[in-house]
Design an enzyme around this catalytic site. Structure first.
Site, PDB file in Angstrom:
ATOM      1  N   ARG A  39     -31.929  40.088  24.931  1.00 22.94           N
ATOM      2  CA  ARG A  39     -32.804  40.972  26.154  1.00 22.94           C
ATOM      3  C   ARG A  39     -33.941  40.003  26.575  1.00 22.94           C
ATOM      4  NH1 ARG A  39     -33.777  46.612  22.967  1.00 22.94           N
ATOM      5  NH2 ARG A  39     -34.518  45.309  21.505  1.00 22.94           N
ATOM      6  N   LYS A 146     -28.084  43.624   7.040  1.00 18.56           N
ATOM      7  CA  LYS A 146     -28.796  44.983   6.480  1.00 18.56           C
ATOM      8  C   LYS A 146     -29.988  45.188   7.156  1.00 18.56           C
ATOM      9  CE  LYS A 146     -31.952  42.697   3.126  1.00 18.56           C
ATOM     10  NZ  LYS A 146     -33.190  43.130   3.469  1.00 18.56           N
ATOM     11  N   ASP A 175     -24.358  40.280   3.195  1.00 17.25           N
ATOM     12  CA  ASP A 175     -25.618  40.330   1.953  1.00 17.25           C
ATOM     13  C   ASP A 175     -25.598  38.819   1.804  1.00 17.25           C
ATOM     14  OD1 ASP A 175     -27.208  40.483  -0.015  1.00 17.25           O
ATOM     15  OD2 ASP A 175     -26.764  42.292  -0.601  1.00 17.25           O
ATOM     16  N   HIS A 176     -26.766  38.038   2.196  1.00 15.45           N
ATOM     17  CA  HIS A 176     -26.604  36.690   1.929  1.00 15.45           C
ATOM     18  C   HIS A 176     -26.742  36.397   0.729  1.00 15.45           C
ATOM     19  CE1 HIS A 176     -31.270  37.427   2.066  1.00 15.45           C
ATOM     20  NE2 HIS A 176     -31.148  36.165   1.268  1.00 15.45           N
ATOM     21  N   LYS A 180     -24.875  32.838  -2.154  1.00 16.55           N
ATOM     22  CA  LYS A 180     -25.463  31.654  -3.085  1.00 16.55           C
ATOM     23  C   LYS A 180     -24.535  31.438  -4.042  1.00 16.55           C
ATOM     24  CE  LYS A 180     -30.234  33.491  -2.407  1.00 16.55           C
ATOM     25  NZ  LYS A 180     -30.659  32.286  -1.524  1.00 16.55           N
ATOM     26  N   ASP A 233     -35.572  47.715   1.217  1.00 10.28           N
ATOM     27  CA  ASP A 233     -35.358  46.141   1.521  1.00 10.28           C
ATOM     28  C   ASP A 233     -34.621  45.148   0.312  1.00 10.28           C
ATOM     29  OD1 ASP A 233     -36.169  44.125   3.252  1.00 10.28           O
ATOM     30  OD2 ASP A 233     -37.456  43.519   1.276  1.00 10.28           O
ATOM     31  N   HIS A 238     -29.363  44.109  -2.268  1.00 11.52           N
ATOM     32  CA  HIS A 238     -29.292  42.508  -2.909  1.00 11.52           C
ATOM     33  C   HIS A 238     -29.089  42.986  -4.536  1.00 11.52           C
ATOM     34  CE1 HIS A 238     -30.299  40.488   0.465  1.00 11.52           C
ATOM     35  NE2 HIS A 238     -31.626  40.564   0.535  1.00 11.52           N
ATOM     36  N   LYS A 338     -42.944  41.876  -4.328  1.00 13.67           N
ATOM     37  CA  LYS A 338     -43.736  41.191  -3.586  1.00 13.67           C
ATOM     38  C   LYS A 338     -45.032  40.637  -4.235  1.00 13.67           C
ATOM     39  CE  LYS A 338     -41.945  41.977   1.035  1.00 13.67           C
ATOM     40  NZ  LYS A 338     -41.392  40.589   1.327  1.00 13.67           N
TER      41      LYS A 338
END
Length: 486
Positions: A39, A146, A175-176, A180, A233, A238, A338
């Site tokens: 955009r 996600k 889902d990264h 892995k 999150d 994950h 976190k």
């Protein structure tokens, strides 16, 4: 490959470097083009400059070979428009026609939605209205980031909206974490070695810990995080995927359907968490001011854009139980948060103690640990006699690190993008996986509803930045167990 939201942070930091790495390694062919859609108004040349600058600045970019950037520029094109209007999808269709005219062959296309979740449905619908999901002229696939929905109902509504245009075989929910190397090695070690699979059950395993710790705070994402929170999150996607891979039965074959069938069976077998049990099996937290690497860092409520009385959780630990023969009575402890002391993701299978303690001092439990990040590898902790006259045992560790292969690990996005391009859906969660994962966390989300007048007001903050979470997490894991200090 068509990237919607190409000027966003994910595309700049991850997607463009991943695509460039695949192209530079010769895996994408000479007829491959990238169309960025955004955009932000810009010309093709301005987009080419933007992409080259992103590649030069990103830490994810592979070593750039002489002349590569100049050749890569030629593959890049840009279209500007509003995602709710048909015009932008018509322009994308014209790009596919142009590529066919230039290169010949079939008009295969991978559409990547690197956008806020609110745009998933409008983009999916727009592609459908203009006929871009039709596979008569080449395969068409859509990759969706996600979070896939906010809760069970919204995830089902999004699935229904997407399936109005796309067949499930065309949908790749990314889902990264599943890209892995160590996550994939979990299956290799379990099912490729006869010494591990016989022990992978309630007869030998005491419990399993899955940890995804982050040392960072919000990093400017307050708007998203205040809405999402830690359960949406990290836990629903994950950690649930790592949990399913750890607990699944051996698949009949190493293919997408067989593996995803077994993962879904695990999620379906998880004991439900009703509202009145949430406090017994889940702990939430929010970090307050603390110290990281000797420097003071603010608490969550002091972060820019966060409400001063925010009830959003930044830490969750949950105890899951599986009602099947393999895992009956074996708790799985999942935690993520976190502002914990370090950034680390690990799956630890903790075995039972030897049945008879004949040695002085007692015995520690053996642990098989899969380090997903950083320092990817696998370690096995066991007891051995310490040198000397006395029979004294001490813990020793057999450690395998991926750098022993002498090869650089590819980024998760490189692996997953290539899989999507060749049509291998093994590492992409299926619709029923996503649905069951939401079912598992639905009770937690309801009990912890942060809207005014909903749920019990939590006593936040309840852990300091730079610590391993709230004290209640120690009670969750029980008196005879302890969280691994990573």
């Amino acid at each position: 490959m068509v990237i919607f939201g190409v000027t966003g942070d994910l595309s700049r930091r991850k997607l463009l470097p991943a695509i460039f790495g695949l192209w530079q390694d010769g895996l994408l062919g000479s007829a491959f083009n990238i169309v960025g859609v955004g955009r932000q108004e810009m010309t093709d040349d301005e987009f080419k400059d933007y992409a080259v600058k992103a590649l030069q600045e990103s830490k994810e970019t592979d070593a750039i070979q002489p002349g590569s950037l100049e050749k890569f520029r030629e593959l890049l094109f840009y279209e500007f428009g509003e995602f709710g209007e048909d015009e932008v999808y018509d322009l994308v269709g014209q790009e596919l026609d142009r590529a066919e005219a230039a290169h010949g062959g079939r008009k295969n296309a991978l559409f990547y939605l690197s956008t806020p979740p609110s745009l998933f449905e409008p983009i999916s619908n727009g592609l459908g209205r203009l006929g871009l999901a039709d596979q008569s002229e080449g395969w068409r696939r859509i990759v969706i980031e996600k979070p896939f929905g906010r809760d069970l109902d919204s995830a089902r509504e999004l699935n229904a909206a997407i399936h109005a245009t796309w067949d499930e075989s065309q949908v790749y929910r990314i889902d990264h974490y599943l890209g892995k190397e160590t996550v994939q090695n979990l299956m290799a070690i379990r099912f490729g070695n006869a010494i591990f699979e016989p022990l992978w059950n309630r007869g030998y395993v005491d419990h399993v810990q899955i940890t995804a710790a982050e040392d960072l705070g919000l990093e400017g994402r307050a708007g998203y995080y205040e809405e999402a929170g830690i359960v949406r999150d990290m836990l629903q996607n994950h950690l649930m995927q790592l949990f399913a891979l750890t607990a699944m039965e051996p698949p009949a074959a190493f293919d997408a359907d067989a593996i995803r069938d077994e993962k879904t069976k695990v999620l379906r077998a998880v004991k439900p968490i009703p509202l009145d049990r949430v406090d017994q099996v889940a702990v939430r937290g929010q970090y307050g001011p603390g110290s990281m690497d000797g420097e003071r860092v603010p608490g969550y409520r002091e972060e820019p854009g966060v409400k001063p009385d925010s009830r959003t959780s930044t830490y969750v630990a949950v105890k899951l139980e599986i009602d099947n023969w393999r895992w009956q009575g074996v708790p799985f402890f999942l935690r993520t948060g976190k502002r914990l002391p370090k950034k680390v993701t690990e799956i630890a299978v903790v075995f039972k103690r030897a049945p008879l303690g004949i040695f002085p001092g007692g015995l520690e439990r053996n642990v098989l640990a899969f380090r997903i990040q950083p320092d990817e590898g696998v370690s096995l902790k066991f007891s051995s006699k310490s040198p000397g006259q006395e029979m004294v045992l001490r813990e020793v560790v057999m450690d395998f690190r991926y750098d022993a292969f002498g090869a650089q690990l590819e980024s998760p996005y490189s692996r997953l993008l290539l899989d999507a391009l060749i049509g291998d859906a093994t590492l992409f969660p299926r619709e029923d996986e996503v649905d069951h994962a939401w079912q598992i966390v639905s009770g937690i989300l309801q009990a912890w509803d942060v809207r005014p007048g909903k749920g019990r007001t939590p006593d936040f903050p309840n852990y300091a930045a730079g610590t391993w979470g709230p004290e209640d997490a120690e009670a969750l894991i029980g008196p005879d167990r302890r969280w691994r200090r990573l």
